[in-house]
Design a protein around this motif. Structure first.
Motif, PDB file in Angstrom:
ATOM      1  N   GLY A   1     -16.471  -6.375  14.849  1.00 47.49           N
ATOM      2  CA  GLY A   1     -17.683  -7.432  13.688  1.00 47.49           C
ATOM      3  C   GLY A   1     -16.531  -7.500  12.587  1.00 47.49           C
ATOM      4  N   LEU A   2     -15.289  -7.121  11.534  1.00 46.58           N
ATOM      5  CA  LEU A   2     -14.969  -7.337  10.348  1.00 46.58           C
ATOM      6  C   LEU A   2     -14.521  -8.462  10.537  1.00 46.58           C
ATOM      7  CD1 LEU A   2     -13.936  -3.766  10.166  1.00 46.58           C
ATOM      8  CD2 LEU A   2     -15.944  -4.711   9.109  1.00 46.58           C
ATOM      9  N   ASP A   3     -14.045  -8.909   9.591  1.00 42.40           N
ATOM     10  CA  ASP A   3     -13.527 -10.286   9.241  1.00 42.40           C
ATOM     11  C   ASP A   3     -12.276 -10.414   9.224  1.00 42.40           C
ATOM     12  OD1 ASP A   3     -13.440  -9.198   6.858  1.00 42.40           O
ATOM     13  OD2 ASP A   3     -13.736 -11.235   5.352  1.00 42.40           O
ATOM     14  N   THR A   4     -11.801  -9.342   9.065  1.00 37.20           N
ATOM     15  CA  THR A   4     -10.353  -8.594   9.432  1.00 37.20           C
ATOM     16  C   THR A   4      -9.719  -9.042  11.033  1.00 37.20           C
ATOM     17  OG1 THR A   4     -10.405  -7.435   7.363  1.00 37.20           O
ATOM     18  CG2 THR A   4      -7.564  -7.308   8.339  1.00 37.20           C
ATOM     19  N   TRP A   5     -10.859  -8.629  11.168  1.00 36.90           N
ATOM     20  CA  TRP A   5     -10.137  -8.074  12.704  1.00 36.90           C
ATOM     21  C   TRP A   5     -10.311  -9.593  13.283  1.00 36.90           C
ATOM     22  CZ3 TRP A   5     -12.888  -8.738  17.703  1.00 36.90           C
ATOM     23  CH2 TRP A   5     -12.320  -8.309  18.634  1.00 36.90           C
ATOM     24  N   ARG A   6     -11.549  -9.769  13.035  1.00 39.91           N
ATOM     25  CA  ARG A   6     -11.776 -11.657  13.874  1.00 39.91           C
ATOM     26  C   ARG A   6     -10.771 -12.643  13.703  1.00 39.91           C
ATOM     27  NH1 ARG A   6     -16.481 -12.458  16.350  1.00 39.91           N
ATOM     28  NH2 ARG A   6     -15.958 -14.693  15.413  1.00 39.91           N
ATOM     29  N   ALA A   7     -10.684 -12.716  12.838  1.00 39.78           N
ATOM     30  CA  ALA A   7      -9.453 -13.404  11.564  1.00 39.78           C
ATOM     31  C   ALA A   7      -7.647 -13.256  12.851  1.00 39.78           C
ATOM     32  CB  ALA A   7      -9.060 -13.432  10.463  1.00 39.78           C
ATOM     33  N   GLN A   8      -7.756 -11.395  12.653  1.00 34.17           N
ATOM     34  CA  GLN A   8      -6.910 -11.207  13.239  1.00 34.17           C
ATOM     35  C   GLN A   8      -6.315 -12.197  15.006  1.00 34.17           C
ATOM     36  OE1 GLN A   8      -6.174  -6.932  12.686  1.00 34.17           O
ATOM     37  NE2 GLN A   8      -5.514  -6.839  11.163  1.00 34.17           N
ATOM     38  N   HIS A   9      -7.525 -12.257  15.429  1.00 33.71           N
ATOM     39  CA  HIS A   9      -7.545 -12.676  16.834  1.00 33.71           C
ATOM     40  C   HIS A   9      -8.284 -14.265  16.630  1.00 33.71           C
ATOM     41  CE1 HIS A   9      -7.846  -8.175  17.299  1.00 33.71           C
ATOM     42  NE2 HIS A   9      -7.518  -8.431  18.556  1.00 33.71           N
ATOM     43  N   GLY A  10      -7.587 -14.832  15.861  1.00 31.35           N
ATOM     44  CA  GLY A  10      -7.954 -15.890  16.418  1.00 31.35           C
ATOM     45  C   GLY A  10      -9.716 -16.709  15.332  1.00 31.35           C
ATOM     46  N   LEU A  11     -10.222 -15.858  15.218  1.00 33.37           N
ATOM     47  CA  LEU A  11     -11.667 -16.147  15.213  1.00 33.37           C
ATOM     48  C   LEU A  11     -12.021 -15.855  13.614  1.00 33.37           C
ATOM     49  CD1 LEU A  11     -12.715 -13.026  17.441  1.00 33.37           C
ATOM     50  CD2 LEU A  11     -12.620 -15.559  18.367  1.00 33.37           C
ATOM     51  N   THR A  12     -13.323 -16.897  13.225  1.00 31.72           N
ATOM     52  CA  THR A  12     -14.134 -17.150  12.399  1.00 31.72           C
ATOM     53  C   THR A  12     -15.014 -16.079  11.616  1.00 31.72           C
ATOM     54  OG1 THR A  12     -15.451 -18.600  12.918  1.00 31.72           O
ATOM     55  CG2 THR A  12     -12.881 -19.190  12.418  1.00 31.72           C
ATOM     56  N   GLY A  13     -15.581 -16.294  10.752  1.00 30.83           N
ATOM     57  CA  GLY A  13     -16.142 -15.505  10.365  1.00 30.83           C
ATOM     58  C   GLY A  13     -16.853 -13.726  10.417  1.00 30.83           C
ATOM     59  N   GLY A  14     -17.786 -13.151  10.055  1.00 32.40           N
ATOM     60  CA  GLY A  14     -17.354 -11.052  10.512  1.00 32.40           C
ATOM     61  C   GLY A  14     -17.613 -11.050   8.634  1.00 32.40           C
TER      62      GLY A  14
ATOM     63  N   TRP B   1      -2.815  -7.002  28.008  1.00 29.48           N
ATOM     64  CA  TRP B   1      -4.061  -7.055  27.960  1.00 29.48           C
ATOM     65  C   TRP B   1      -4.648  -8.144  27.013  1.00 29.48           C
ATOM     66  CZ3 TRP B   1      -5.763  -4.570  31.193  1.00 29.48           C
ATOM     67  CH2 TRP B   1      -6.126  -3.436  31.840  1.00 29.48           C
ATOM     68  N   TRP B   2      -3.245  -8.523  26.166  1.00 28.68           N
ATOM     69  CA  TRP B   2      -3.729  -8.825  25.300  1.00 28.68           C
ATOM     70  C   TRP B   2      -3.633 -10.194  24.538  1.00 28.68           C
ATOM     71  CZ3 TRP B   2      -4.262  -5.247  21.856  1.00 28.68           C
ATOM     72  CH2 TRP B   2      -4.506  -4.201  22.048  1.00 28.68           C
ATOM     73  N   GLY B   3      -4.116 -11.572  26.213  1.00 26.87           N
ATOM     74  CA  GLY B   3      -3.533 -13.107  25.943  1.00 26.87           C
ATOM     75  C   GLY B   3      -2.427 -13.412  25.232  1.00 26.87           C
ATOM     76  N   ASP B   4      -3.356 -14.860  25.726  1.00 21.52           N
ATOM     77  CA  ASP B   4      -1.476 -16.008  25.026  1.00 21.52           C
ATOM     78  C   ASP B   4      -1.221 -15.554  23.674  1.00 21.52           C
ATOM     79  OD1 ASP B   4      -1.623 -16.655  27.870  1.00 21.52           O
ATOM     80  OD2 ASP B   4      -2.854 -18.201  27.541  1.00 21.52           O
ATOM     81  N   GLU B   5      -2.716 -15.101  22.826  1.00 24.58           N
ATOM     82  CA  GLU B   5      -2.066 -14.775  21.501  1.00 24.58           C
ATOM     83  C   GLU B   5      -2.518 -14.109  20.753  1.00 24.58           C
ATOM     84  OE1 GLU B   5      -2.850 -17.318  17.008  1.00 24.58           O
ATOM     85  OE2 GLU B   5      -2.505 -18.815  19.319  1.00 24.58           O
ATOM     86  N   PRO B   6      -1.377 -13.120  21.365  1.00 22.73           N
ATOM     87  CA  PRO B   6      -1.551 -11.589  20.677  1.00 22.73           C
ATOM     88  C   PRO B   6      -2.240 -11.194  19.373  1.00 22.73           C
ATOM     89  CG  PRO B   6      -0.652 -11.623  22.204  1.00 22.73           C
ATOM     90  CD  PRO B   6      -0.091 -12.882  21.738  1.00 22.73           C
ATOM     91  N   PRO B   7      -2.380 -10.159  18.843  1.00 22.03           N
ATOM     92  CA  PRO B   7      -2.935 -10.725  17.071  1.00 22.03           C
ATOM     93  C   PRO B   7      -1.593  -9.460  16.819  1.00 22.03           C
ATOM     94  CG  PRO B   7      -3.682  -8.299  18.384  1.00 22.03           C
ATOM     95  CD  PRO B   7      -3.313  -9.173  19.457  1.00 22.03           C
ATOM     96  N   PHE B   8      -0.879  -9.292  17.082  1.00 20.67           N
ATOM     97  CA  PHE B   8       0.366  -8.654  16.074  1.00 20.67           C
ATOM     98  C   PHE B   8       1.289  -9.404  15.561  1.00 20.67           C
ATOM     99  CE2 PHE B   8      -0.857  -6.554  20.253  1.00 20.67           C
ATOM    100  CZ  PHE B   8      -1.017  -5.280  20.186  1.00 20.67           C
ATOM    101  N   ARG B   9       1.459 -10.674  15.858  1.00 23.90           N
ATOM    102  CA  ARG B   9       2.194 -11.874  14.959  1.00 23.90           C
ATOM    103  C   ARG B   9       3.752 -11.132  14.884  1.00 23.90           C
ATOM    104  NH1 ARG B   9      -1.290 -14.949  16.080  1.00 23.90           N
ATOM    105  NH2 ARG B   9      -3.484 -14.587  15.275  1.00 23.90           N
ATOM    106  N   THR B  10       3.994  -9.896  15.479  1.00 27.07           N
ATOM    107  CA  THR B  10       6.069  -9.118  15.035  1.00 27.07           C
ATOM    108  C   THR B  10       6.285  -8.668  16.334  1.00 27.07           C
ATOM    109  OG1 THR B  10       5.084  -7.241  14.817  1.00 27.07           O
ATOM    110  CG2 THR B  10       5.001  -8.133  12.734  1.00 27.07           C
ATOM    111  N   PRO B  11       7.531  -8.972  16.520  1.00 28.00           N
ATOM    112  CA  PRO B  11       7.972  -7.659  17.762  1.00 28.00           C
ATOM    113  C   PRO B  11       7.376  -6.883  17.707  1.00 28.00           C
ATOM    114  CG  PRO B  11       9.379  -8.432  16.052  1.00 28.00           C
ATOM    115  CD  PRO B  11       8.372  -8.321  15.369  1.00 28.00           C
ATOM    116  N   VAL B  12       6.722  -6.814  19.347  1.00 33.51           N
ATOM    117  CA  VAL B  12       6.680  -5.185  19.916  1.00 33.51           C
ATOM    118  C   VAL B  12       7.173  -5.208  20.700  1.00 33.51           C
ATOM    119  CG1 VAL B  12       4.642  -4.664  21.209  1.00 33.51           C
ATOM    120  CG2 VAL B  12       4.246  -6.254  19.226  1.00 33.51           C
ATOM    121  N   PHE B  13       7.520  -4.013  20.847  1.00 35.91           N
ATOM    122  CA  PHE B  13       8.510  -2.785  21.155  1.00 35.91           C
ATOM    123  C   PHE B  13       8.074  -1.651  22.723  1.00 35.91           C
ATOM    124  CE2 PHE B  13      10.626  -4.169  17.661  1.00 35.91           C
ATOM    125  CZ  PHE B  13      12.219  -4.387  18.748  1.00 35.91           C
TER     126      PHE B  13
END
Length: 208
Positions: free
Chosen positions: A38-51, A91-103
């Protein structure tokens, strides 16, 4: 700097029992992460608003602000084993929240997977040290995060390759599942404690 952060139960589990492709966190394991949804930070990372904007959101801000690359195990990317099904993109969908290289650690090679939003999954078959070197090269002056799961974090702790460990202590008892510290006993020095409304965030320096 190499860091790792995990939610953990009072009895030391970071996933519940009976993990599967259908239930990757195991029975009851989702409770470990409900504090963040429910945090705004987490929601923003996942392309959601509010929180909500709470002390927990500030902790999430701090722990994700300077990450330049991630390392994760195959199960955290998408479960399963054996040769890759190239149609399966994790698991992470078409737009994962990492937005960097993931090894992604794997025993089976796979072509890099470029996702929307800046995440690129790169698959590493020659061990944890190689994955970390590649992640550090991609991150430059920024931090590398060892994202999980528990087995991956244990391997890096056992090898003395993590500098900072942050545990989000969730007041539940799982009773069974996957423990973070099975078979290892790292030497930890407490750096800070932040008490949130429903979870306590404890940061440790990992001593060599």
């Amino acid at each position: 700097m190499v860091m790792s952060q995990l939610s953990i139960s009072l009895d030391g589990y970071v996933a519940g029992p009976e993990q599967s492709l259908q239930d990757p966190l195991g029975r009851g394991g989702l409770q470990l992460h409900e504090w963040v949804f429910g945090l705004d930070t987490w929601r923003a990372q996942h392309g959601l608003t509010g929180g909500e904007r709470t002390i927990d959101a500030e902790v999430v801000d701090e722990m994700t602000r300077d990450i330049g690359a991630y390392v994760m195990g195959r199960r955290m990317f998408g479960g399963g084993g054996g040769d890759w099904d190239e149609a399966w993109q994790g698991w992470w969908g078409d737009e994962p929240p990492f937005r960097t290289p993931v090894f992604v650690l794997s025993h089976h090679p796979r072509t890099p997977l470029v996702m929307n939003g800046g995440t690129e999954f790169r698959f590493v078959t020659d061990g944890i040290e190689s994955a970390l070197r590649q992640a550090q090269g991609a991150a430059g002056e920024r931090q590398v995060a060892i994202a999980g799961g528990a087995s991956t974090v244990r391997q890096y702790l056992a090898a003395g390759l993590i500098d900072t460990l942050q545990l989000h202590l969730v007041p539940i008892i799982l009773g069974d599942g996957e423990r973070l510290f099975d078979g290892i006993a790292p030497c930890l020095e407490q750096v800070s404690v932040v008490a949130g409304p429903t979870v306590t965030h404890v940061t440790y320096r990992v001593l060599r």
